[in-house]
Design an enzyme around this catalytic site. Structure first.
Site, PDB file in Angstrom:
ATOM      1  N   CYS A 157     119.457 119.470  -1.579  1.00 62.16           N
ATOM      2  CA  CYS A 157     118.953 118.207  -1.034  1.00 62.16           C
ATOM      3  C   CYS A 157     119.041 117.115  -2.096  1.00 62.16           C
ATOM      4  O   CYS A 157     118.599 117.320  -3.236  1.00 62.16           O
ATOM      5  CB  CYS A 157     117.497 118.404  -0.597  1.00 62.16           C
ATOM      6  SG  CYS A 157     116.676 116.880  -0.099  1.00 62.16           S
ATOM      7  N   CYS A 171     110.997 113.506  -4.773  1.00 65.14           N
ATOM      8  CA  CYS A 171     110.374 114.717  -4.220  1.00 65.14           C
ATOM      9  C   CYS A 171     110.271 115.734  -5.345  1.00 65.14           C
ATOM     10  O   CYS A 171     111.166 115.819  -6.184  1.00 65.14           O
ATOM     11  CB  CYS A 171     111.230 115.282  -3.085  1.00 65.14           C
ATOM     12  SG  CYS A 171     110.469 116.707  -2.243  1.00 65.14           S
ATOM     13  N   CYS A 175     114.606 121.430  -4.038  1.00 65.89           N
ATOM     14  CA  CYS A 175     115.594 122.202  -3.271  1.00 65.89           C
ATOM     15  C   CYS A 175     116.993 121.781  -3.727  1.00 65.89           C
ATOM     16  O   CYS A 175     117.330 120.598  -3.675  1.00 65.89           O
ATOM     17  CB  CYS A 175     115.417 121.974  -1.773  1.00 65.89           C
ATOM     18  SG  CYS A 175     113.752 122.360  -1.193  1.00 65.89           S
ATOM     19  N   HIS A 184     115.471 127.889   6.026  1.00 66.07           N
ATOM     20  CA  HIS A 184     116.792 127.985   5.384  1.00 66.07           C
ATOM     21  C   HIS A 184     117.228 129.378   4.965  1.00 66.07           C
ATOM     22  O   HIS A 184     118.391 129.575   4.605  1.00 66.07           O
ATOM     23  CB  HIS A 184     116.927 127.023   4.196  1.00 66.07           C
ATOM     24  CG  HIS A 184     116.610 125.602   4.544  1.00 66.07           C
ATOM     25  ND1 HIS A 184     117.203 124.940   5.592  1.00 66.07           N
ATOM     26  CD2 HIS A 184     115.725 124.720   4.002  1.00 66.07           C
ATOM     27  CE1 HIS A 184     116.720 123.713   5.668  1.00 66.07           C
ATOM     28  NE2 HIS A 184     115.813 123.556   4.724  1.00 66.07           N
ATOM     29  N   CYS A 223     113.144 107.994  10.781  1.00 69.43           N
ATOM     30  CA  CYS A 223     112.919 109.000   9.751  1.00 69.43           C
ATOM     31  C   CYS A 223     112.306 108.272   8.559  1.00 69.43           C
ATOM     32  O   CYS A 223     112.941 107.377   7.985  1.00 69.43           O
ATOM     33  CB  CYS A 223     114.284 109.609   9.405  1.00 69.43           C
ATOM     34  SG  CYS A 223     114.211 110.828   8.109  1.00 69.43           S
ATOM     35  N   SER A 276     107.511 117.579   8.713  1.00 71.61           N
ATOM     36  CA  SER A 276     108.420 118.623   8.247  1.00 71.61           C
ATOM     37  C   SER A 276     108.008 119.065   6.852  1.00 71.61           C
ATOM     38  O   SER A 276     107.732 118.235   5.995  1.00 71.61           O
ATOM     39  CB  SER A 276     109.850 118.055   8.223  1.00 71.61           C
ATOM     40  OG  SER A 276     110.784 119.028   7.836  1.00 71.61           O
ATOM     41  N   CYS A 330     120.021 114.013   7.054  1.00 75.37           N
ATOM     42  CA  CYS A 330     119.032 114.878   6.414  1.00 75.37           C
ATOM     43  C   CYS A 330     119.501 115.299   5.036  1.00 75.37           C
ATOM     44  O   CYS A 330     120.611 115.784   4.870  1.00 75.37           O
ATOM     45  CB  CYS A 330     118.837 116.149   7.230  1.00 75.37           C
ATOM     46  SG  CYS A 330     117.922 115.854   8.705  1.00 75.37           S
ATOM     47  N   ASN A 346     124.597 118.810   5.158  1.00 70.77           N
ATOM     48  CA  ASN A 346     125.188 117.519   4.813  1.00 70.77           C
ATOM     49  C   ASN A 346     125.501 117.538   3.329  1.00 70.77           C
ATOM     50  O   ASN A 346     124.645 117.889   2.529  1.00 70.77           O
ATOM     51  CB  ASN A 346     124.206 116.385   5.114  1.00 70.77           C
ATOM     52  CG  ASN A 346     123.994 116.221   6.606  1.00 70.77           C
ATOM     53  OD1 ASN A 346     124.936 116.074   7.360  1.00 70.77           O
ATOM     54  ND2 ASN A 346     122.739 116.270   7.035  1.00 70.77           N
ATOM     55  N   GLU A 374     113.880 105.254   1.133  1.00 71.19           N
ATOM     56  CA  GLU A 374     114.747 104.873   2.246  1.00 71.19           C
ATOM     57  C   GLU A 374     114.130 105.329   3.566  1.00 71.19           C
ATOM     58  O   GLU A 374     113.373 106.292   3.610  1.00 71.19           O
ATOM     59  CB  GLU A 374     116.123 105.526   2.081  1.00 71.19           C
ATOM     60  CG  GLU A 374     116.886 104.972   0.889  1.00 71.19           C
ATOM     61  CD  GLU A 374     118.220 105.644   0.655  1.00 71.19           C
ATOM     62  OE1 GLU A 374     119.175 104.930   0.347  1.00 71.19           O
ATOM     63  OE2 GLU A 374     118.316 106.875   0.773  1.00 71.19           O
TER      64      GLU A 374
HETATM   65  N1  SAH Z   1     110.325 117.938   2.407  1.00 73.84           N
HETATM   66  C1  SAH Z   1     110.351 118.098   3.825  1.00 73.84           C
HETATM   67  C2  SAH Z   1     110.906 116.902   4.578  1.00 73.84           C
HETATM   68  C3  SAH Z   1     112.165 116.222   4.092  1.00 73.84           C
HETATM   69  S1  SAH Z   1     113.748 116.904   4.355  1.00 73.84           S
HETATM   70  C4  SAH Z   1     111.092 119.336   4.201  1.00 73.84           C
HETATM   71  O1  SAH Z   1     111.779 119.886   3.350  1.00 73.84           O
HETATM   72  O2  SAH Z   1     110.958 119.796   5.322  1.00 73.84           O
HETATM   73  C5  SAH Z   1     114.046 116.964   6.067  1.00 73.84           C
HETATM   74  C6  SAH Z   1     114.938 118.143   6.441  1.00 73.84           C
HETATM   75  O3  SAH Z   1     116.271 118.006   5.929  1.00 73.84           O
HETATM   76  C7  SAH Z   1     114.424 119.463   5.904  1.00 73.84           C
HETATM   77  O4  SAH Z   1     114.524 120.441   6.903  1.00 73.84           O
HETATM   78  C8  SAH Z   1     115.400 119.734   4.782  1.00 73.84           C
HETATM   79  O5  SAH Z   1     115.429 121.079   4.430  1.00 73.84           O
HETATM   80  C9  SAH Z   1     116.686 119.231   5.374  1.00 73.84           C
HETATM   81  N2  SAH Z   1     117.745 119.020   4.400  1.00 73.84           N
HETATM   82  C10 SAH Z   1     117.620 118.756   3.075  1.00 73.84           C
HETATM   83  N3  SAH Z   1     118.829 118.622   2.506  1.00 73.84           N
HETATM   84  C11 SAH Z   1     119.744 118.822   3.480  1.00 73.84           C
HETATM   85  C12 SAH Z   1     121.155 118.780   3.506  1.00 73.84           C
HETATM   86  N4  SAH Z   1     121.869 118.526   2.421  1.00 73.84           N
HETATM   87  N5  SAH Z   1     121.765 119.013   4.698  1.00 73.84           N
HETATM   88  C13 SAH Z   1     121.044 119.243   5.813  1.00 73.84           C
HETATM   89  N6  SAH Z   1     119.708 119.273   5.844  1.00 73.84           N
HETATM   90  C14 SAH Z   1     119.057 119.061   4.687  1.00 73.84           C
END
Ligand code: SAH
Length: 396
Positions: free
Chosen positions: A159, A152, A156, A266, A145, A241, A386, A343, A132
């Site tokens: 996410c 991935c 995490c 984080h 974005c 990122s 995000c 989120n 996406e």
């Molecule tokens: N893998 C990379 C880029 C993709 S995520 C990274 O982790 O940086 C882009 C951003 O969204 C990252 O800072 C990630 O930690 C954040 N993110 C992931 N899940 C999220 C969520 N549920 N709410 C808010 N931010 C989130």
């Protein structure tokens, strides 16, 4: 965005209800460095350097200068459609375009929010992998974005993409095609607000960009190359990122392209960060922050620290103090922090921090002299914010 009639447009009000997949909360997600799928997409014009484009055009039996014409169509007019290439000989136009611009990504679903100024597109790739991208138009800028991987491997737990595992890396052209589509939609006036250019690009869609290093760095080179060799974007408006792949962060510094680096931290302490960002067991908080500081020293670009505020998980005042302490220990003026309220993702037990807690966290960082701005959660009503990208076709 440029759509075949088969891609249904859905607005936020008709949005599908997020599906909770049973077991999501408990299923342990392993860290995954290697992709499950190894098939390569067909070679595309946007995968090639300027020299390779000429060689490839000659190989196809055309004069070398045709490479420049094709580049102009693709990077200046954002088209790969032979019908629009009227300066090419009619007889060979279609065949040439087919060889140079195989269709790599196909939009299958488009969701809109904010009166059409936020657009999430679901793309099907040649092997049916899905990714996406999200285009966001603000009064004075536009941001895309993009995804750099299908799924991935970084696992995490907060996410949505992290729950999918890694399907495969995207090729340079698969990433650039997402960008071209955005440029095209803006250029053609398809996004409310009149024709515009794309100003900002963030590698914050699906995937860990630094785990697909070669493809993303080639993408960046083409993004910043002047038209018609590339898209003529400014490096400082491109944000890479990362979860903190330390060797790749150092390699990026050596490239000499001053993109903005964002480190998804984080948590300032290893115990919690290892839970939230499992790669922390490989490269610790201190190592990741050192690599971020190194990036600043080499590039002169201020680094962003991303921090999703998760209620009762990582939002304590003492953690804001510890984060500031660790950042200040490495100097002043080199970093800013971007907290973002979490989120929600399907199946997750976690929620965003309360407003007062968020305010306190921000106040403490600022109190320690750390520039801090809350990141917006644009697109959350279409699961386009995000961490919400999961490439599901859940309502068909
Ligand atoms: N893998 C990379 C880029 C993709 S995520 C990274 O982790 O940086 C882009 C951003 O969204 C990252 O800072 C990630 O930690 C954040 N993110 C992931 N899940 C999220 C969520 N549920 N709410 C808010 N931010 C989130």
């Amino acid at each position: 965005m440029s759509l075949p009639s088969s891609a249904p447009r859905v607005s936020a009000s008709q949005d599908a209800v997020s599906q909770v997949r049973p077991g999501d909360e408990t299923r342990p997600i392993p860290l995954q460095m290697a992709p499950r799928r190894r098939g390569k997409p067909p070679r595309h014009f946007a995968d090639l350097s300027a020299d390779e484009r000429v060689a490839s055009v000659v190989e196809a039996g055309e004069k070398p200068f045709r490479a420049k014409q094709l580049a102009t169509h693709y990077f200046t007019h954002f088209t790969s459609d032979p019908e629009e290439m009227t300066d090419l000989p009619a007889a060979s136009r279609a065949a040439l375009a087919e060889t140079m611009f195989p269709q790599l990504i196909r939009p299958t679903k488009v969701m809109e929010a904010d009166g059409g100024t936020t657009v999430k597109t679901l793309w099907h790739l040649f092997d049916d992998a899905k990714v996406e991208s999200v285009l966001m138009r603000y009064p004075h800028r536009t941001t895309l974005c993009v995804s750099s991987q299908a799924g991935c491997g970084m696992a995490c737990p907060f996410c949505a993409t992290g729950q999918l595992g890694l399907t495969r890396n995207l090729s340079t052209a698969e990433i650039l095609e997402q960008v071209r589509a955005a440029f095209r939609a803006l250029d053609r006036g398809e996004i409310p607000g009149g024709p515009a250019r794309l100003n900002n690009l963030v590698f914050m869609g699906m995937g860990e960009p630094l785990a697909n290093y070669k493809a993303i760095i080639e993408t960046v080179r083409t993004l910043v190359a002047p038209q018609p060799d590339g898209l003529g974007m400014s490096a400082r408006n491109i944000t890479v990122s990362t979860v903190g792949l330390v060797p790749a962060m150092r390699k990026l510094a050596d490239e000499g392209i001053p993109v903005t680096l964002a480190l998804s931290l984080h948590a300032p302490d290893d115990d919690l960060r290892s839970e939230l960002v499992p790669i922390n067991t490989r490269w610790s908080v201190d190592e990741a922050i050192d690599a971020a500081r190194h990036y600043y020293e080499v590039s002169g670009r201020r680094v962003s620290i991303e921090y999703a505020l998760i209620k009762d998980m990582n939002d304590h005042g003492w953690r804001a103090d510890l984060l500031a302490k660790k950042l200040n220990a490495r100097g002043k003026g080199w970093v800013h922090v971007n907290p973002i309220p979490l989120n929600p993702t399907p199946g997750s037990i976690w929620t965003a921090s309360d407003r007062e807690v968020e305010d306190e966290f921000v106040a403490r960082l600022r109190g320690h002299g750390i520039p801090t701005t809350i990141r917006d959660t644009r697109g959350s009503d279409i699961d386009g914010a995000c961490g919400q990208l999961a490439a599901e076709e859940d309502d068909e």
